[in-house]
Each structure stands twice: as C-alpha cells, then as structure tokens.
Write a protein that holds these residues in place. Structure first.
Motif, PDB file in Angstrom:
ATOM      1  N   ASP A 128       1.082  -1.278   0.238  1.00  0.00           N
ATOM      2  CA  ASP A 128      -0.095  -0.001   0.581  1.00  0.00           C
ATOM      3  C   ASP A 128       0.989   1.318  -0.098  1.00  0.00           C
ATOM      4  O   ASP A 128       0.708   2.416  -0.225  1.00  0.00           O
ATOM      5  N   LYS A 129       1.894   1.077   0.685  1.00  0.00           N
ATOM      6  CA  LYS A 129       3.096   2.596   0.653  1.00  0.00           C
ATOM      7  C   LYS A 129       3.352   2.483  -0.471  1.00  0.00           C
ATOM      8  O   LYS A 129       3.498   3.962  -0.790  1.00  0.00           O
ATOM      9  N   GLU A 130       3.603   1.672  -1.439  1.00  0.00           N
ATOM     10  CA  GLU A 130       4.247   1.831  -3.185  1.00  0.00           C
ATOM     11  C   GLU A 130       3.442   2.235  -3.639  1.00  0.00           C
ATOM     12  O   GLU A 130       3.162   3.080  -4.660  1.00  0.00           O
ATOM     13  N   LYS A 131       1.839   2.120  -3.734  1.00  0.00           N
ATOM     14  CA  LYS A 131       0.950   2.213  -3.767  1.00  0.00           C
ATOM     15  C   LYS A 131       0.581   3.480  -3.944  1.00  0.00           C
ATOM     16  O   LYS A 131       0.738   4.520  -4.867  1.00  0.00           O
ATOM     17  N   VAL A 132       0.338   4.751  -3.247  1.00  0.00           N
ATOM     18  CA  VAL A 132       0.735   5.814  -2.432  1.00  0.00           C
ATOM     19  C   VAL A 132       1.941   6.403  -2.640  1.00  0.00           C
ATOM     20  O   VAL A 132       1.384   7.373  -3.721  1.00  0.00           O
ATOM     21  N   GLN A 133       2.912   6.228  -3.623  1.00  0.00           N
ATOM     22  CA  GLN A 133       3.892   6.881  -3.600  1.00  0.00           C
ATOM     23  C   GLN A 133       4.361   6.936  -4.694  1.00  0.00           C
ATOM     24  O   GLN A 133       4.616   7.674  -5.856  1.00  0.00           O
ATOM     25  N   ILE A 134       3.826   5.854  -5.544  1.00  0.00           N
ATOM     26  CA  ILE A 134       3.288   5.776  -7.350  1.00  0.00           C
ATOM     27  C   ILE A 134       2.128   6.703  -7.622  1.00  0.00           C
ATOM     28  O   ILE A 134       2.933   7.572  -8.462  1.00  0.00           O
ATOM     29  N   VAL A 135       0.784   6.647  -6.838  1.00  0.00           N
ATOM     30  CA  VAL A 135       0.571   7.857  -7.453  1.00  0.00           C
ATOM     31  C   VAL A 135       0.595   8.992  -6.581  1.00  0.00           C
ATOM     32  O   VAL A 135       0.643   9.906  -7.815  1.00  0.00           O
ATOM     33  N   LEU A 136       1.743   9.499  -5.767  1.00  0.00           N
ATOM     34  CA  LEU A 136       1.813  10.605  -5.260  1.00  0.00           C
ATOM     35  C   LEU A 136       2.934  11.113  -6.704  1.00  0.00           C
ATOM     36  O   LEU A 136       2.938  12.878  -7.005  1.00  0.00           O
ATOM     37  N   ASN A 137       3.797  10.400  -6.920  1.00  0.00           N
ATOM     38  CA  ASN A 137       5.041  11.060  -8.204  1.00  0.00           C
ATOM     39  C   ASN A 137       4.183  11.491  -9.599  1.00  0.00           C
ATOM     40  O   ASN A 137       4.331  11.870 -10.246  1.00  0.00           O
TER      41      ASN A 137
END
Length: 94
Positions: free
Chosen positions: A50-59
């Motif tokens: 979930d953290k990676e998913k959030v980071q991808i969307v943020l990028n």
C-alpha cells in the motif's frame, strides 16, 4: 463575433489553452482524491504494498503539477503549495 484575423486566432488559441488547462487541473484533482483514498488504506493496513501504491500515485501527481506549472497552468507558488500539502499528508501517515 470576431472581426479581425488576429481575434479569430486568439479565440482558437484560447480554446486550445482552455482544454489543456482543464486536462491538467482535473487530472490533478482526480489523482489527489485517489491519493487520499489510498493513504487512508495505507494508514489502516501499514503494508509495504500500500505504501508503494501511495508513492506511485504521489509521483504521478508531482509530475502533472510540474508539467502544468511549466506550461503556466499553475503559478509556481501554487504548484509548490499543492506538492507540500500532499507531502505533509504522507509524512503524517508514516
């Protein structure tokens, strides 16, 4: 109704710019909502996926904001404010 050649051209340019501005602004709003939803999911689960998913969307939001700022859709301070607000939200979740 436009009378001169230059005013007709301005109308076409304004339509083009309006579509471009609308694309960037609506995309940023949509991705921000997705980011907030994913952030809530990450807060409850604390999983790395979930953290990676959030980071991808943020990028991707950062990318759109920067491109919009470069094309004068956003003022540079507005772009910086939006990015800082999202970064602060992510930082509080971690």
């Amino acid at each position: 109704m436009a009378n001169t050649k230059s005013s007709k051209k301005r109308i076409l340019v304004n339509k083009r710019n309006n579509l471009q501005n609308r694309f960037y602004k609506s995309s940023v709003r949509t991705l921000t909502k997705k980011f907030l939803k994913d952030l809530e999911t990450y807060k409850s689960s604390q999983s790395t996926a979930d953290k990676e998913k959030v980071q991808i969307v943020l990028n991707s939001i950062y990318s759109l904001i920067d491109k919009g700022s470069k094309k004068n859709v956003y003022h540079k301070n507005t772009a910086a404010r939006k990015k800082a607000k999202l970064a602060a939200l992510l930082k509080t979740a971690i």
